[in-house]
Design an enzyme around this catalytic site. Structure first.
Site, mmCIF file in Angstrom:
data_model
loop_
_atom_site.group_PDB
_atom_site.id
_atom_site.type_symbol
_atom_site.label_atom_id
_atom_site.label_comp_id
_atom_site.label_asym_id
_atom_site.label_seq_id
_atom_site.Cartn_x
_atom_site.Cartn_y
_atom_site.Cartn_z
ATOM 1 N N TYR A 76 -36.795 10.259 -22.623
ATOM 2 C CA TYR A 76 -36.436 9.250 -21.631
ATOM 3 C C TYR A 76 -37.593 8.207 -21.478
ATOM 4 O O TYR A 76 -37.519 7.097 -21.524
ATOM 5 C CB TYR A 76 -36.142 9.918 -20.278
ATOM 6 N N LYS A 134 -37.593 4.302 -22.492
ATOM 7 C CA LYS A 134 -37.718 3.126 -21.505
ATOM 8 C C LYS A 134 -38.895 2.212 -22.014
ATOM 9 O O LYS A 134 -38.852 0.935 -21.838
ATOM 10 C CB LYS A 134 -37.814 3.549 -20.182
ATOM 11 N N ILE A 171 -33.452 5.857 -7.275
ATOM 12 C CA ILE A 171 -31.975 5.515 -6.553
ATOM 13 C C ILE A 171 -31.523 7.015 -6.324
ATOM 14 O O ILE A 171 -31.205 7.684 -7.582
ATOM 15 C CB ILE A 171 -31.306 4.690 -7.607
ATOM 16 N N ASN A 185 -26.721 -1.205 -19.099
ATOM 17 C CA ASN A 185 -27.494 -0.055 -18.178
ATOM 18 C C ASN A 185 -26.889 1.267 -18.410
ATOM 19 O O ASN A 185 -27.728 2.352 -18.031
ATOM 20 C CB ASN A 185 -26.617 -0.237 -16.704
#
Length: 250
Positions: free
Chosen positions: A159, A163, A192, A93
């Protein structure tokens, strides 16, 4: 099903466990019976979480580790196996969003730092987790990606690339190790909230307008999905990517 003992007798290795989604994942796995190795660069938040888990009757091991350092990851996995006796589950994570720059202006050192944590860190994790999990008789890995594994993200080239790369890495590992009893899946969290957003209801409302569910997600909701993918309930699921995003990708 009794969730309190869902992972009893199993050990989980959770990176980025010091805050946010990672701490919610570690907390939930411990509550469901797993012994948890808590991995992050900062030691103090891990100690606080380990104390919380111990106070609730769980087991936790604190491992301050930079996941972009392969030797440190190797030692952390070995220490986990040495301390708890085996490794059955892993959640990769740890990540960083990097800095805001369009491609021509992105410094090379920032590109390398973001890729090193977000993508190489997952590779190093699985490189050492997979043999340990196989030696324990099998288990499961969940790599935490992002909804931006399916979309470009302006000013976040490193980023987004990391991913996207995680998707290929996850599916390759899944295809290699399914026959050996090691399942590997990818989970894509949606938006989130971070503490900065939680204190700004106008910003939260503006973001929520773009999500079909009309709200932001929670770390606990992500953690529950991770627990499903790690559990025997998902015994025939490998190489999959699951979006927990309130419909963001629809």
């Amino acid at each position: 099903m009794n969730f309190d003992d869902q992972f009893a007798g199993r050990t989980a290795f959770v990176t980025g466990a010091g805050s946010g989604i990672g701490s919610d994942i570690a907390r939930l796995l411990a509550a469901r019976g797993a012994a948890v190795a808590l991995v992050s660069r900062q030691e103090e938040p891990l100690k606080e979480l380990a104390g919380e888990i111990a106070a609730a009757g769980g087991k936790a091991l604190v491992l301050p580790v930079d996941v972009s350092d392969p030797l440190a990851v190797e030692h952390a996995v070995a220490e986990t196996v040495g301390h708890f006796g085996a490794l059955h589950l892993a959640v990769n994570n740890a990540g960083t969003s990097g800095v805001l720059h369009e491609v021509p202006d992105l410094p090379e050192d920032e590109w390398n730092r973001t890729i090193g944590i977000n993508l190489s860190g997952v590779f190093y994790g699985m490189k050492y987790q997979i043999p340990a999990i196989r030696a324990a008789g099998g288990g499961a890995i969940v790599n935490i990606s992002s909804v931006f594994a399916d979309r470009g993200l302006s000013a976040r080239a490193a980023y987004s690339a990391s991913k996207h790369g995680m998707r290929g890495l996850t599916r390759t590992a899944a295809s290699e190790w399914a026959r050996h009893g090691v399942r590997v899946n990818e989970l894509q969290p949606g938006v989130i909230p971070v503490p900065r957003q939680q204190g700004n209801p106008d910003e939260v409302a503006k973001i929520a307008e773009r999500i079909p569910a009309r709200r932001l997600g929670t770390g606990v909701e992500v953690a529950k999905a991770v627990a499903f993918l790690l559990s025997d309930e998902a015994s025939y699921v490998t190489g999959a990517h699951l979006a927990v995003d309130g419909g963001f990708l629809i």
